[in-house]
Design a protein around this motif. Sequence first.
Motif, PDB file in Angstrom:
ATOM      1  N   ALA A  20       4.189  -7.581   8.594  1.00 37.35           N
ATOM      2  CA  ALA A  20       4.359  -8.683   7.642  1.00 37.35           C
ATOM      3  C   ALA A  20       5.745  -9.305   7.761  1.00 37.35           C
ATOM      4  O   ALA A  20       5.881 -10.536   7.817  1.00 37.35           O
ATOM      5  CB  ALA A  20       4.131  -8.182   6.213  1.00 37.35           C
ATOM      6  N   HIS A  24       6.503 -12.811   9.988  1.00 37.19           N
ATOM      7  CA  HIS A  24       7.052 -13.845   9.096  1.00 37.19           C
ATOM      8  C   HIS A  24       8.283 -14.495   9.719  1.00 37.19           C
ATOM      9  O   HIS A  24       8.378 -15.725   9.808  1.00 37.19           O
ATOM     10  CB  HIS A  24       7.406 -13.214   7.751  1.00 37.19           C
ATOM     11  CG  HIS A  24       8.041 -14.153   6.772  1.00 37.19           C
ATOM     12  ND1 HIS A  24       7.376 -14.628   5.661  1.00 37.19           N
ATOM     13  CD2 HIS A  24       9.282 -14.714   6.727  1.00 37.19           C
ATOM     14  CE1 HIS A  24       8.172 -15.444   4.990  1.00 37.19           C
ATOM     15  NE2 HIS A  24       9.341 -15.505   5.611  1.00 37.19           N
ATOM     16  N   SER A 105       2.232 -17.428   7.739  1.00 37.04           N
ATOM     17  CA  SER A 105       1.860 -16.272   8.574  1.00 37.04           C
ATOM     18  C   SER A 105       1.429 -15.097   7.705  1.00 37.04           C
ATOM     19  O   SER A 105       0.526 -14.337   8.072  1.00 37.04           O
ATOM     20  CB  SER A 105       3.028 -15.866   9.475  1.00 37.04           C
ATOM     21  OG  SER A 105       4.043 -15.189   8.750  1.00 37.04           O
ATOM     22  N   ASN A 106       2.054 -14.951   6.533  1.00 36.20           N
ATOM     23  CA  ASN A 106       1.670 -13.869   5.635  1.00 36.20           C
ATOM     24  C   ASN A 106       0.284 -14.085   5.043  1.00 36.20           C
ATOM     25  O   ASN A 106      -0.480 -13.130   4.852  1.00 36.20           O
ATOM     26  CB  ASN A 106       2.697 -13.719   4.507  1.00 36.20           C
ATOM     27  CG  ASN A 106       4.019 -13.167   4.980  1.00 36.20           C
ATOM     28  OD1 ASN A 106       5.078 -13.754   4.747  1.00 36.20           O
ATOM     29  ND2 ASN A 106       4.000 -12.037   5.677  1.00 36.20           N
ATOM     30  N   GLN A 109      -2.158 -13.175   7.762  1.00 34.56           N
ATOM     31  CA  GLN A 109      -2.206 -11.721   7.936  1.00 34.56           C
ATOM     32  C   GLN A 109      -3.003 -11.068   6.815  1.00 34.56           C
ATOM     33  O   GLN A 109      -3.797 -10.143   7.046  1.00 34.56           O
ATOM     34  CB  GLN A 109      -0.793 -11.142   7.972  1.00 34.56           C
ATOM     35  CG  GLN A 109      -0.044 -11.424   9.259  1.00 34.56           C
ATOM     36  CD  GLN A 109       1.342 -10.804   9.233  1.00 34.56           C
ATOM     37  OE1 GLN A 109       1.507  -9.614   9.468  1.00 34.56           O
ATOM     38  NE2 GLN A 109       2.346 -11.622   8.939  1.00 34.56           N
ATOM     39  N   ALA A 110      -2.786 -11.534   5.581  1.00 33.86           N
ATOM     40  CA  ALA A 110      -3.558 -11.005   4.449  1.00 33.86           C
ATOM     41  C   ALA A 110      -5.040 -11.250   4.666  1.00 33.86           C
ATOM     42  O   ALA A 110      -5.886 -10.388   4.382  1.00 33.86           O
ATOM     43  CB  ALA A 110      -3.095 -11.666   3.147  1.00 33.86           C
ATOM     44  N   TRP A 113      -6.324  -8.767   7.291  1.00 34.12           N
ATOM     45  CA  TRP A 113      -6.496  -7.430   6.707  1.00 34.12           C
ATOM     46  C   TRP A 113      -7.730  -7.397   5.804  1.00 34.12           C
ATOM     47  O   TRP A 113      -8.446  -6.388   5.751  1.00 34.12           O
ATOM     48  CB  TRP A 113      -5.255  -7.029   5.924  1.00 34.12           C
ATOM     49  CG  TRP A 113      -4.079  -6.600   6.752  1.00 34.12           C
ATOM     50  CD1 TRP A 113      -2.893  -7.267   6.907  1.00 34.12           C
ATOM     51  CD2 TRP A 113      -3.964  -5.415   7.546  1.00 34.12           C
ATOM     52  NE1 TRP A 113      -2.053  -6.568   7.741  1.00 34.12           N
ATOM     53  CE2 TRP A 113      -2.681  -5.423   8.149  1.00 34.12           C
ATOM     54  CE3 TRP A 113      -4.817  -4.345   7.802  1.00 34.12           C
ATOM     55  CZ2 TRP A 113      -2.232  -4.408   8.992  1.00 34.12           C
ATOM     56  CZ3 TRP A 113      -4.370  -3.326   8.641  1.00 34.12           C
ATOM     57  CH2 TRP A 113      -3.108  -3.368   9.225  1.00 34.12           C
ATOM     58  N   GLY A 137      -2.093  -3.906   3.551  1.00 36.41           N
ATOM     59  CA  GLY A 137      -1.795  -5.119   4.309  1.00 36.41           C
ATOM     60  C   GLY A 137      -2.004  -6.374   3.479  1.00 36.41           C
ATOM     61  O   GLY A 137      -1.210  -7.324   3.547  1.00 36.41           O
ATOM     62  N   TRP A 140       0.907  -6.323   0.641  1.00 33.16           N
ATOM     63  CA  TRP A 140       2.248  -6.629   1.159  1.00 33.16           C
ATOM     64  C   TRP A 140       2.371  -8.091   1.556  1.00 33.16           C
ATOM     65  O   TRP A 140       3.362  -8.762   1.239  1.00 33.16           O
ATOM     66  CB  TRP A 140       2.561  -5.747   2.361  1.00 33.16           C
ATOM     67  CG  TRP A 140       3.173  -4.433   2.002  1.00 33.16           C
ATOM     68  CD1 TRP A 140       2.631  -3.190   2.194  1.00 33.16           C
ATOM     69  CD2 TRP A 140       4.447  -4.199   1.390  1.00 33.16           C
ATOM     70  NE1 TRP A 140       3.477  -2.219   1.738  1.00 33.16           N
ATOM     71  CE2 TRP A 140       4.603  -2.809   1.238  1.00 33.16           C
ATOM     72  CE3 TRP A 140       5.463  -5.044   0.948  1.00 33.16           C
ATOM     73  CZ2 TRP A 140       5.736  -2.235   0.662  1.00 33.16           C
ATOM     74  CZ3 TRP A 140       6.602  -4.483   0.374  1.00 33.16           C
ATOM     75  CH2 TRP A 140       6.728  -3.094   0.246  1.00 33.16           C
ATOM     76  N   ASN A 141       1.382  -8.594   2.261  1.00 32.75           N
ATOM     77  CA  ASN A 141       1.471  -9.973   2.737  1.00 32.75           C
ATOM     78  C   ASN A 141       1.386 -10.986   1.609  1.00 32.75           C
ATOM     79  O   ASN A 141       2.108 -11.991   1.619  1.00 32.75           O
ATOM     80  CB  ASN A 141       0.402 -10.233   3.798  1.00 32.75           C
ATOM     81  CG  ASN A 141       0.815  -9.721   5.156  1.00 32.75           C
ATOM     82  OD1 ASN A 141       1.659 -10.306   5.827  1.00 32.75           O
ATOM     83  ND2 ASN A 141       0.235  -8.609   5.569  1.00 32.75           N
ATOM     84  N   LEU A 145       4.359 -13.462   0.693  1.00 30.04           N
ATOM     85  CA  LEU A 145       3.995 -14.885   0.635  1.00 30.04           C
ATOM     86  C   LEU A 145       4.487 -15.509  -0.663  1.00 30.04           C
ATOM     87  O   LEU A 145       5.205 -16.522  -0.661  1.00 30.04           O
ATOM     88  CB  LEU A 145       2.471 -15.017   0.755  1.00 30.04           C
ATOM     89  CG  LEU A 145       1.820 -16.317   0.275  1.00 30.04           C
ATOM     90  CD1 LEU A 145       2.272 -17.492   1.114  1.00 30.04           C
ATOM     91  CD2 LEU A 145       0.305 -16.183   0.290  1.00 30.04           C
TER      92      LEU A 145
END
Length: 220
Positions: A20, A24, A105-106, A109-110, A113, A137, A140-141, A145
Motif C-alpha cells: 500500500a 502509493h 493506487s490505494n 489495491q483495495a 484485495w 489489504g 489498510w488501503n 486513501l
Amino acid sequence: MITDYSIQAVAINAIPLIFAITIHEAAHGYAARKLGDDTAYLLGRVTLNPLKHIDPVGTILIPLLLILTGSPFLVGYAKPVPVRFDRLKNPRIDSIWVALAGPGSNFFQALIWAILLITLIGFGINERFLLAMSQAGIIWNLGLLVFNLFPLPPLDGGRILAGLLPARQSILLGKVEPWGFFIVLGLVFTGVIGSFWMEPLIAFFKSVIYFVTLPLQILF
C-alpha cells in the motif's frame, strides 16, 4: 479498524501495508514522469522497493505511537516523492493528477484485495491467513486513501485543493504547509479525523467497492 497487535496480526498486515505504501509513492513518481517531470525517476523513487520509501518518523514512529496509545486507526506516511511542479506540462492541472495518483493506487489495491477475498470465499478456500490478509489489504488501503485525501498540505488532499483553488487562495493554503502535518497529527490524536473524516469516507469507499464487485458476488 486495527485492534489486534499480536505477532500473527503483524504478519498478516505486513504484506498489504508494504504494498500500500510502496505503490502509493511510486504512483506519484510515475504520474509525474508521464506528465513531464522525471525527478523522482532519476532519484530511484519510481520503484517497488519499500526501502526507498520508508520514512523513520512517518512509517515507523507515528504508527508505533498510535499502537502504544491504543488508537483504533493506524496512519502514517512514507518519504515524500520529490516533484518539480514547474516541470510539468500543465503545472496547475497536472499537479492534481500527480497528487491523485497515490490515493488512486490505494483504491485500486483495495479493489484487488476485495476481489481476492470474494474469490477465495466463492471457491470455498478456507485459508484463514489469506482471508485475513485480504481483509487487511482492504482496510489498510482504504485508510491510506482517505487519510491522504484530507484537504491540508502536505497531504495529497491539500495539493489537490491547492490546484483547484484560485491562485490567491492557493498561495494562502501553501503557507500552512510547514505546519500542516503537525495540525493533522493533532487532529489524529484527538480523534477528530477518525470520527469526522476517516470513518464516514471509509464507509463510502467500502460501499463503492461493494457495488463494483457486486457482479462477482452474484456470480459466486
